[in-house]
Every structure is written in structure tokens, then in C-alpha cells.
Design a protein around this motif. Structure first.
Motif, PDB file in Angstrom:
ATOM      1  N   TRP A  63       7.405   7.461   4.664  1.00 46.74           N
ATOM      2  CA  TRP A  63       7.125   8.301   5.836  1.00 46.74           C
ATOM      3  C   TRP A  63       7.164   7.545   7.151  1.00 46.74           C
ATOM      4  CZ3 TRP A  63       3.399   7.849   1.857  1.00 46.74           C
ATOM      5  CH2 TRP A  63       3.490   8.840   0.883  1.00 46.74           C
ATOM      6  N   HIS A  64       6.760   6.299   7.142  1.00 47.04           N
ATOM      7  CA  HIS A  64       6.548   5.577   8.411  1.00 47.04           C
ATOM      8  C   HIS A  64       7.553   4.455   8.640  1.00 47.04           C
ATOM      9  CE1 HIS A  64       2.830   7.789   8.917  1.00 47.04           C
ATOM     10  NE2 HIS A  64       2.615   7.583   7.638  1.00 47.04           N
ATOM     11  N   CYS A  79       0.868  -1.182   0.000  1.00 47.28           N
ATOM     12  CA  CYS A  79       0.000   0.000   0.000  1.00 47.28           C
ATOM     13  C   CYS A  79       0.902   1.230   0.000  1.00 47.28           C
ATOM     14  CB  CYS A  79      -0.984  -0.023   1.164  1.00 47.28           C
ATOM     15  SG  CYS A  79      -0.246   0.032   2.812  1.00 47.28           S
ATOM     16  N   LEU A  80       0.375   2.366   0.436  1.00 48.10           N
ATOM     17  CA  LEU A  80       1.155   3.608   0.374  1.00 48.10           C
ATOM     18  C   LEU A  80       2.074   3.747   1.594  1.00 48.10           C
ATOM     19  CD1 LEU A  80       1.640   6.290  -1.112  1.00 48.10           C
ATOM     20  CD2 LEU A  80      -0.383   7.204   0.039  1.00 48.10           C
ATOM     21  N   GLY A  81       1.516   3.634   2.777  1.00 51.81           N
ATOM     22  CA  GLY A  81       2.294   3.908   3.986  1.00 51.81           C
ATOM     23  C   GLY A  81       2.792   2.688   4.738  1.00 51.81           C
ATOM     24  N   ASN A  82       2.237   1.510   4.415  1.00 54.16           N
ATOM     25  CA  ASN A  82       2.530   0.261   5.124  1.00 54.16           C
ATOM     26  C   ASN A  82       2.222   0.338   6.626  1.00 54.16           C
ATOM     27  OD1 ASN A  82       5.317  -1.929   5.898  1.00 54.16           O
ATOM     28  ND2 ASN A  82       3.299  -2.531   5.214  1.00 54.16           N
ATOM     29  N   ILE A  83       1.190   1.101   6.940  1.00 52.47           N
ATOM     30  CA  ILE A  83       0.756   1.119   8.344  1.00 52.47           C
ATOM     31  C   ILE A  83      -0.731   0.793   8.502  1.00 52.47           C
ATOM     32  CG2 ILE A  83       2.580   2.633   9.201  1.00 52.47           C
ATOM     33  CD1 ILE A  83       0.536   4.948   9.092  1.00 52.47           C
ATOM     34  N   CYS A  84      -1.506   0.895   7.417  1.00 57.51           N
ATOM     35  CA  CYS A  84      -2.951   0.638   7.533  1.00 57.51           C
ATOM     36  C   CYS A  84      -3.369  -0.623   6.784  1.00 57.51           C
ATOM     37  CB  CYS A  84      -3.757   1.833   6.999  1.00 57.51           C
ATOM     38  SG  CYS A  84      -3.495   3.361   7.933  1.00 57.51           S
ATOM     39  N   ARG A  85      -3.415  -0.547   5.440  1.00 56.41           N
ATOM     40  CA  ARG A  85      -4.041  -1.626   4.669  1.00 56.41           C
ATOM     41  C   ARG A  85      -3.139  -2.837   4.472  1.00 56.41           C
ATOM     42  NH1 ARG A  85      -5.140   1.990  -0.364  1.00 56.41           N
ATOM     43  NH2 ARG A  85      -3.251   2.892   0.521  1.00 56.41           N
ATOM     44  N   ASP A 141      -8.144   3.779   0.915  1.00 54.75           N
ATOM     45  CA  ASP A 141      -7.223   4.150   1.989  1.00 54.75           C
ATOM     46  C   ASP A 141      -8.013   4.701   3.184  1.00 54.75           C
ATOM     47  OD1 ASP A 141      -5.213   5.054   3.563  1.00 54.75           O
ATOM     48  OD2 ASP A 141      -4.132   6.069   1.949  1.00 54.75           O
ATOM     49  N   TYR A 153      -6.761   5.907   5.947  1.00 56.89           N
ATOM     50  CA  TYR A 153      -5.872   6.695   6.816  1.00 56.89           C
ATOM     51  C   TYR A 153      -6.495   8.008   7.267  1.00 56.89           C
ATOM     52  CZ  TYR A 153      -1.504   8.972   8.331  1.00 56.89           C
ATOM     53  OH  TYR A 153      -0.529   9.604   9.046  1.00 56.89           O
ATOM     54  N   TYR A 154      -7.156   8.703   6.349  1.00 61.62           N
ATOM     55  CA  TYR A 154      -7.693  10.024   6.676  1.00 61.62           C
ATOM     56  C   TYR A 154      -9.151   9.977   7.127  1.00 61.62           C
ATOM     57  CZ  TYR A 154      -3.456  11.706   4.513  1.00 61.62           C
ATOM     58  OH  TYR A 154      -2.138  11.937   4.214  1.00 61.62           O
TER      59      TYR A 154
HETATM   60  P1  4NP Z   1      -1.825   2.836   4.059  1.00 63.87           P
HETATM   61  O1  4NP Z   1      -2.418   4.231   4.582  1.00 63.87           O
HETATM   62  O2  4NP Z   1      -1.253   3.112   2.686  1.00 63.87           O
HETATM   63  O3  4NP Z   1      -3.031   1.939   3.994  1.00 63.87           O
HETATM   64  O4  4NP Z   1      -0.800   2.415   5.071  1.00 63.87           O
HETATM   65  C1  4NP Z   1      -1.654   5.393   4.634  1.00 63.87           C
HETATM   66  C2  4NP Z   1      -0.821   5.622   5.686  1.00 63.87           C
HETATM   67  C3  4NP Z   1      -0.089   6.784   5.761  1.00 63.87           C
HETATM   68  C4  4NP Z   1      -0.191   7.721   4.752  1.00 63.87           C
HETATM   69  C5  4NP Z   1      -1.020   7.490   3.680  1.00 63.87           C
HETATM   70  C6  4NP Z   1      -1.756   6.327   3.624  1.00 63.87           C
HETATM   71  N1  4NP Z   1       0.546   8.935   4.838  1.00 63.87           N
HETATM   72  O5  4NP Z   1       0.384   9.770   3.946  1.00 63.87           O
HETATM   73  O6  4NP Z   1       1.339   9.100   5.782  1.00 63.87           O
END
Ligand code: 4NP
Length: 163
Positions: free
Chosen positions: A48-49, A11-17, A128, A130-131
Motif C-alpha cells: 500500500w505504501h 512489518c506489514l506496511g513498512n511505514i511504522c514499526r 501494530d 498504525y490504528y
Molecule cells: P506497519 O504499520 O506494518 O508497522 O508499517 C502499518 C502501516 C500501514 C498499514 C498497516 C500497518 N496499512 O494497512 O496501510
């Protein structure tokens, strides 16, 4: 026994999905007694993470369903790491495009929801969360559970080319 099939959820951040997808698919693979055939991991296209834990909302959703994400630490996938994986499972079309731009072969980049029965021509994304609010995480979890078995069916049917 042959080496495990290496599958990276992206995914984008590797913290949620993608860490949630990793946990869900690993759990389903254990229930099917397939887990020893696979090495599952997850990564983000962004940095970022990196090194940090899963988003607490994602970890809480996992925990509510009996899955433990406490040991997760975020990683980034870059062009250097592409050769390490047999399969990439992108959560959305942007993740897929980013993987292709890094040089991942299109034949090895799957979308998490591509095996789901749908009337739409285009495969749906795992949105996503995240927001958004906490509902988004439960929604993502439900999509992942719905698709985990279908993904494993595909991987099992297409394993011979990895040997
Ligand atoms: P993920 O969600 O891709 O499902 O882990 C996000 C987590 C962090 C960010 C964007 C999406 N971010 O912009 O920090």
C-alpha cells in the motif's frame, strides 16, 4: 573485509514499526562499533505504501530520540527478494508467517522480540501502532530499544555461518 551481513526488518506496511526497528538497531550497532559489519534495511509484506515516507508518528518518535527517518521510502518484500537477505527480523507472527509463505527459510526468520526474557511460551509481537494513538509508537520504540542489543548479540554469535 567480508561483505556485510544483510538484515531486513519486516512489518506489514513498512511505514511504522520496521523502519523504526531499522533505525534503532542501526543506532545501537553504531554505538557498539559494529555497523560496518551490517547492511540494515526494512520492508513491508504489503504494497500500500511503496515509495512513500514513514508514518509521521513513527518519524516523530524517532526524532524525539535523536534518530532520523526522513530518508525512508517504503519497500515491499516479495518471493523474488528472499535470496537477497541473510536474516529477516519480523515484527509479529503474521509477518513471520508471510515471510515463510514467500519461501524464506525458517532458520533465517527471527522475531524482533524472540530474545527477550519472558515467562510466556510464545514470543510476543511488536504490536501494530498504525490504528492507535501516539502512545503506541513510544511503546513500540521502547520494545525495540529493549531488544536491539539482544538481537545484535544473536547476529554476532551466528555470523560465522554467513561467511
Ligand atoms: P506497519 O504499520 O506494518 O508497522 O508499517 C502499518 C502501516 C500501514 C498499514 C498497516 C500497518 N496499512 O494497512 O496501510
Amino acid at each position: 573485509m567480508s561483505d556485510p551481513i544483510r538484515v531486513l526488518f519486516v512489518c506489514l506496511g513498512n511505514i511504522c514499526r520496521s523502519p523504526l526497528a531499522e533505525a534503532v538497531v542501526r543506532d545501537v550497532s553504531k554505538k557498539r562499533n559494529l555497523h560496518e559489519r551490517y547492511y540494515f534495511a526494512s520492508a513491508g509484506t504489503g504494497n500500500w505504501h511503496v515509495g512513500g515516507p514513514a508514518d509521521p508518528r513513527s518519524a516523530a518518535t524517532a526524532s524525539q530520540h535523536g534518530l532520523d527517518m526522513s530518508s525512508h521510502r517504503a519497500h515491499q518484500i516479495t518471493a523474488h527478494g528472499i535470496e537477497d537477505w541473510h536474516w529477516f527480523v519480523a515484527m509479529d507472527h503474521a509477518n513471520r508467517r508471510d515471510l515463510l509463505n514467500m519461501g524464506a527459510p525458517a532458520s533465517r526468520v527471527l522475531l524482533m522480540r524472540q530474545f527477550e526474557a519472558t515467562d510466556d511460551k510464545q514470543t510476543a509481537d511488536v504490536p501494530d501502532p498504525y490504528y492507535g494513538g501516539p502512545d503506541g509508537f513510544e511503546h513500540a520504540y521502547a520494545m525495540l530499544v529493549d531488544n536491539a542489543g539482544l538481537l545484535l548479540d544473536f547476529l554476532e554469535a551466528n555470523t560465522s555461518e554467513q561467511d
